[in-house]
Scaffold this motif. Structure first.
Motif, PDB file in Angstrom:
ATOM      1  N   ALA A  40       0.848  -1.187   0.000  1.00 14.25           N
ATOM      2  CA  ALA A  40       0.000   0.000   0.000  1.00 14.25           C
ATOM      3  C   ALA A  40       0.884   1.238   0.000  1.00 14.25           C
ATOM      4  N   PRO A  41       0.371   2.366  -0.464  1.00 10.64           N
ATOM      5  CA  PRO A  41       1.166   3.600  -0.491  1.00 10.64           C
ATOM      6  C   PRO A  41       1.692   3.948   0.896  1.00 10.64           C
ATOM      7  N   GLY A  42       2.992   4.215   0.965  1.00  7.00           N
ATOM      8  CA  GLY A  42       3.598   4.598   2.224  1.00  7.00           C
ATOM      9  C   GLY A  42       3.874   3.464   3.179  1.00  7.00           C
ATOM     10  N   LYS A  43       3.605   2.236   2.739  1.00  4.39           N
ATOM     11  CA  LYS A  43       3.816   1.080   3.615  1.00  4.39           C
ATOM     12  C   LYS A  43       4.787   0.100   2.969  1.00  4.39           C
ATOM     13  N   GLU A  44       5.337  -0.779   3.802  1.00  8.50           N
ATOM     14  CA  GLU A  44       6.225  -1.806   3.279  1.00  8.50           C
ATOM     15  C   GLU A  44       5.411  -2.914   2.615  1.00  8.50           C
ATOM     16  N   ARG A  45       6.074  -3.615   1.728  1.00  7.71           N
ATOM     17  CA  ARG A  45       5.426  -4.749   1.088  1.00  7.71           C
ATOM     18  C   ARG A  45       5.213  -5.842   2.133  1.00  7.71           C
ATOM     19  N   ALA A  93      -0.988  -2.361  -4.332  1.00  4.95           N
ATOM     20  CA  ALA A  93      -0.466  -3.050  -5.504  1.00  4.95           C
ATOM     21  C   ALA A  93      -0.152  -4.477  -5.085  1.00  4.95           C
ATOM     22  N   TYR A  94      -0.627  -5.432  -5.855  1.00  4.49           N
ATOM     23  CA  TYR A  94      -0.448  -6.851  -5.536  1.00  4.49           C
ATOM     24  C   TYR A  94       0.593  -7.448  -6.475  1.00  4.49           C
ATOM     25  N   TYR A  95       1.532  -8.177  -5.874  1.00 11.49           N
ATOM     26  CA  TYR A  95       2.653  -8.747  -6.611  1.00 11.49           C
ATOM     27  C   TYR A  95       2.660 -10.267  -6.504  1.00 11.49           C
TER      28      TYR A  95
END
Length: 127
Positions: A40-45, A93-95
């Protein structure tokens, strides 16, 4: 060289569903664990879900357990993430990722255990 291509992201209302897919190429898909992560924006994966090379032992982060389901089709070299009961906090964003080792005894939630990554697909959940 491994290539992972995600698809299926989009905009959905809270409570809705999306199905993400990841198409893999480049090495023997059926030999490697697969995982989904999100950022998410501003957060770690962060880890979302993983499935072992033989489709056994799926694992989930606590915040998606019971709502998301990971699956794979080794004949089609694809891994999917069915996401139900989506919440605004699932926006990210999903990876898609592939393990760096073959025939792992146990799936991993650690980013460092995955050596190949897709470009990501955006999921936005509106309230």
């Amino acid at each position: 060289q491994v290539q992972l291509v995600e698809s299926g992201g989009g905009l959905v209302q809270a409570g809705g569903s999306l199905r993400l897919s990841c198409a893999a190429s480049g090495r023997t898909f059926s030999s490697y664990d697969m995982g989904w992560f999100r950022q998410a924006p501003g957060k770690e994966r962060e880890f979302v879900a993983a499935i072992s090379w033989n489709s056994g032992r799926p694992s989930y982060a606590d915040f998606v357990r019971g709502r998301f389901t990971i699956s794979r089709d080794n004949a089609k070299n694809t891994v999917s993430l069915q996401m139900n009961s989506l919440k605004p906090e699932d926006t990210a964003a999903y990876y898609c990722a592939q393990s760096g080792r073959m025939y792992n005894a146990r799936t991993s939630y650690r980013e460092g255990d995955y050596s190949s990554w897709g470009q990501g697909t955006q999921v936005t959940v509106s309230s």
